[in-house]
Design an enzyme around this catalytic site. Structure first.
Site, mmCIF file in Angstrom:
data_model
loop_
_atom_site.group_PDB
_atom_site.id
_atom_site.type_symbol
_atom_site.label_atom_id
_atom_site.label_comp_id
_atom_site.label_asym_id
_atom_site.label_seq_id
_atom_site.Cartn_x
_atom_site.Cartn_y
_atom_site.Cartn_z
ATOM 1 N N ASP A 99 0.833 -1.203 0.000
ATOM 2 C CA ASP A 99 0.000 0.000 0.000
ATOM 3 C C ASP A 99 0.878 1.269 0.000
ATOM 4 O O ASP A 99 0.688 2.177 0.813
ATOM 5 C CB ASP A 99 -0.950 -0.024 1.220
ATOM 6 N N HIS A 105 -1.975 0.675 12.067
ATOM 7 C CA HIS A 105 -1.736 -0.738 11.739
ATOM 8 C C HIS A 105 -0.266 -1.009 11.469
ATOM 9 O O HIS A 105 0.511 -0.081 11.281
ATOM 10 C CB HIS A 105 -2.568 -1.149 10.511
ATOM 11 N N GLN A 146 -2.618 -5.316 6.226
ATOM 12 C CA GLN A 146 -2.423 -4.222 7.200
ATOM 13 C C GLN A 146 -3.254 -4.545 8.435
ATOM 14 O O GLN A 146 -4.476 -4.400 8.425
ATOM 15 C CB GLN A 146 -2.859 -2.874 6.586
ATOM 16 N N ARG A 182 2.936 12.848 10.386
ATOM 17 C CA ARG A 182 1.574 12.751 9.850
ATOM 18 C C ARG A 182 0.962 11.486 10.434
ATOM 19 O O ARG A 182 1.457 10.384 10.183
ATOM 20 C CB ARG A 182 1.640 12.668 8.326
ATOM 21 N N ASP A 242 -1.185 8.858 10.271
ATOM 22 C CA ASP A 242 -1.973 8.210 9.232
ATOM 23 C C ASP A 242 -3.203 7.529 9.833
ATOM 24 O O ASP A 242 -3.094 6.798 10.820
ATOM 25 C CB ASP A 242 -1.080 7.169 8.534
ATOM 26 N N GLU A 300 -4.243 13.014 9.872
ATOM 27 C CA GLU A 300 -4.806 12.609 8.592
ATOM 28 C C GLU A 300 -6.168 12.019 8.911
ATOM 29 O O GLU A 300 -6.290 10.856 9.268
ATOM 30 C CB GLU A 300 -3.923 11.590 7.870
ATOM 31 N N HIS A 348 -1.627 11.839 -2.722
ATOM 32 C CA HIS A 348 -1.453 10.492 -3.282
ATOM 33 C C HIS A 348 -2.758 9.689 -3.263
ATOM 34 O O HIS A 348 -2.825 8.608 -3.819
ATOM 35 C CB HIS A 348 -0.378 9.759 -2.488
ATOM 36 N N ASP A 349 -3.786 10.208 -2.569
ATOM 37 C CA ASP A 349 -5.046 9.472 -2.447
ATOM 38 C C ASP A 349 -6.109 10.033 -3.395
ATOM 39 O O ASP A 349 -5.901 11.048 -4.059
ATOM 40 C CB ASP A 349 -5.551 9.539 -1.001
ATOM 41 N N ARG A 385 -5.246 4.471 -7.315
ATOM 42 C CA ARG A 385 -4.584 5.666 -6.795
ATOM 43 C C ARG A 385 -3.172 5.845 -7.339
ATOM 44 O O ARG A 385 -2.588 6.916 -7.221
ATOM 45 C CB ARG A 385 -4.565 5.625 -5.256
#
Ligand code: GLC
Length: 606
Positions: A121, A164, A232, A262, A264, A306, A374-375, A486
């Site tokens: 990912d 995760h 994950q 960040r 996540d 995030e 990036h998403d 993505r």
């Protein structure tokens, strides 16, 4: 104020005295009913003290010398994958002058810690929080990069993938081999009925490519909680050992020279049956604890949430009270999505509503503004500001499925009843076909960034947008892409294109120079400091967004035209005449004219 700049001036024991009680109160709320609560409180305090003491002297001095650095208007960000941008960390170091030229002072690098082999990912499946991914370099390379960045007045921000680990993390391996201690680092449900009950309230993050929130593991004897991909594994924060380990991981990164983390997928870290398991109070208390602990051990380092949620939920990641703040920064995901919605609909209204709503944030929190990342762009995040019909229209528009659409994006994740989200680089979404710097498409790209740069908070450039870089080619790293759309917005940097940045007559140079100009103006005008929150003002045209930053003579009005028609709007600044800092146009009238997709940053002149 807990977030007061002078905390960095205090010595470690004094910071501990001031902030440990905040951390302790939060931890007791989360873990107070456990018999081992005292044990873990002591353990966490020991970790913080030890890592606070281990903080290298030059970093402690840096903490002291830059109070509230993230609230300064001159801080402009850039976000990139290390390998896509520069191959590896050493390559990246050699590219710092490029970023400096663009005006960047905040560099967010996507996950670069050791990640799982095969699909991971994009690095968001971490196998070791303590070491750099060997493909990208070593821990020493990371420290060298941080040092070089600091010398250039650049802050380095990394992901802490806190929700995760990869399924091949040492904790997961131990859990799989039957170690009870590590099994409790994850959430395993042996009963399929219970899984089904949880699923009733959970939302699939990747309904197409990774449906469901659990993955059956024979070795674990049940269903492992996997919000994202099956590889994950969600961490079990109900176990204080997990919180303690992740605190240590965070502080070690800080001590390597990282200036920001960040967090996540922060909304997902706490789960409770019968809820959507997002944004729960315990998640907030744990974040408030991290904020206090980080301020004790590394007071110059910031946390960035995030949380791709509705705006009201995102705001809560700044913390409810000034004495218990959570993240310093949070992604202004609503404004980003509304920017695109306004562009598709040719109406400023969605963006105006989001700017208004974003302005009602806690004073101690600072937004991170962006156009692309990036998403994917998730339209449902605009509920309830944008009707489901308009969300669907935006989704189809950017997928190029609506007649008259200029966009060449791609739809992602179709869930019944909801608008599919959107993938694609900004260049594709604004419809850049040829490299004409005078095209409407080029104006649209400039519009989105000029508005984003004018909002309060840190604007972040997504890698490649500064040269209008298009989507990743289908043949680029085919293996990495798999079925996850993505990867379209994760192309390799085109350095030949970037070499054209000095030529304002070519599209890449034209865009680069515009972005660099935005950064220079931000650095020169006090109205761009984060405390001057954007306030919308009345515009005279449905396609025009107007907002003001700052007060009195030094204030700046941003006027943006989301349509391809020429129009005009009133000027809300005092003074006899106006000057547009972007075009250097000047005028005397109380009205200003805006060309197709034009943005003006206006100041008044006597
Ligand atoms: C965040 C990242 C996204 C990733 C997910 C799981 O949302 O931005 O790219 O897939 O977390 O880590």
């Amino acid at each position: 104020m807990h977030a007061a700049p002078d905390l960095a001036q205090l010595e470690l024991p004094d910071r501990m005295d001031r902030l440990w009680p905040v951390a302790e109160a939060c931890l007791r709320r989360v873990y107070g009913s456990r018999p081992d609560c005292e044990f873990w409180l002591q353990g966490i305090a020991r970790v913080v003290k030890a890592l606070g003491e281990a903080r290298p002297r030059e970093l402690a001095l840096r903490d002291q010398s830059r109070p509230e650095w993230w609230r300064t208007g001159s801080v402009v960000g850039y976000s990139a994958y290390v390998d896509r941008f520069a191959g590896d960390l050493r390559g990246l170091r050699s590219r710092l002058p490029y970023l400096k030229e663009l005006g960047v002072r905040y560099l967010h690098l996507l996950p670069l810690l050791k990640s799982r082999e095969g699909d991971n990912d994009g690095g968001f499946a971490v196998s070791d929080f303590g070491s750099v991914e060997p493909r990208l370099g070593t821990n020493a390379d990371l420290q060298d990069l941080a040092r070089a960045a600091h010398e250039m007045d650049l802050s380095l921000v990394l992901d802490l993938v806190c929700n995760h680990t990869a399924d091949d993390h040492a904790w997961a391996k131990a859990a799989r081999s039957g170690d009870e201690e590590y099994r409790d680092y994850y959430i395993v449900l042996p009963d399929q009925g219970v899984v089904a009950d949880y699923e009733k309230r959970l939302i699939d993050v990747f309904p197409d490519v990774a449906p469901g929130n659990f993955t059956y593991s024979k070795e674990m004897g049940g269903w492992v909680w996997t919000t994202f991909y099956p590889f994950q594994w969600d961490l079990n924060y109900a176990n204080p050992a997990v919180f303690c380990e992740m605190t240590a991981a965070m502080l070690r990164l800080a001590n390597m020279g990282v200036d920001g983390l960040r967090l996540d997928s922060a909304p997902f870290i706490w789960k409770r049956r019968g809820t959507a398991c997002r944004n729960l109070p315990e998640a907030h208390w744990l974040l408030a604890t991290w904020r206090a602990l980080l301020t004790i051990a590394a007071p110059g380092v910031v946390l960035k949430a995030e949380a791709i949620e509705r705006l009201e939920d995102v705001k809560s990641y700044f913390g409810e009270t000034v004495t218990e703040p959570e993240c310093h920064l949070a992604y202004n995901n609503g404004a980003m999505t509304a920017l695109w919605a306004s562009l598709a609909l040719g109406r400023a209204e969605p963006m105006r509503r989001l700017v208004d709503a974003a302005s009602r944030k806690p004073a101690w929190g600072t937004w991170v503004n962006y156009v692309r990342c990036h998403d994917d762009i998730i339209w449902s995040a605009l509920s309830p500001c944008l009707s489901p019909e308009d969300q669907a229209r935006c989704s189809s528009f950017f997928a190029g499925q609506v007649s008259g659409s200029f966009a060449a994006g791609s739809a992602f994740q179709s869930v019944a009843g909801a608008a599919a989200s959107t993938n694609g680089m900004a260049a594709a979404l604004v419809g850049i076909g040829d490299d004409d710097p005078g095209s409407d498409a080029a104006r649209r790209l400039a519009l989105l960034y000029a508005v984003s740069f004018a909002l309060d908070g840190i604007p972040i450039i997504w890698m490649g947008d500064e040269i209008a870089l298009g989507d990743a080619a289908a043949n680029q790293d085919a293996g990495a892409a798999g079925s996850d759309g993505r990867w379209l917005q994760r192309p390799r940097m085109d350095w030949r294109r970037a070499d054209l940045r000095g030529d304002g007559g070519a599209l890449p140079g034209h865009v680069f120079q515009q972005f660099a100009l935005y950064a220079r103006i931000r650095a020169a005008e006090a109205a761009f400091d984060a405390q001057h929150v954007a306030r919308t003002t009345k515009a005279d045209h449905v396609a025009v967004l107007c907002f003001v930053r700052g007060e009195g003579a030094s204030s700046i009005q941003c006027a943006a035209n989301f349509s391809n028609a020429r129009c005009s709007t009133r000027l809300t600044l005092d003074g006899g005449s106006w000057l547009d800092l972007l075009s250097q146009d000047a005028g005397r009238a109380r009205e200003v004219e805006l060309g197709p997709y034009q943005v003006r940053w206006l100041v008044s002149r006597p």
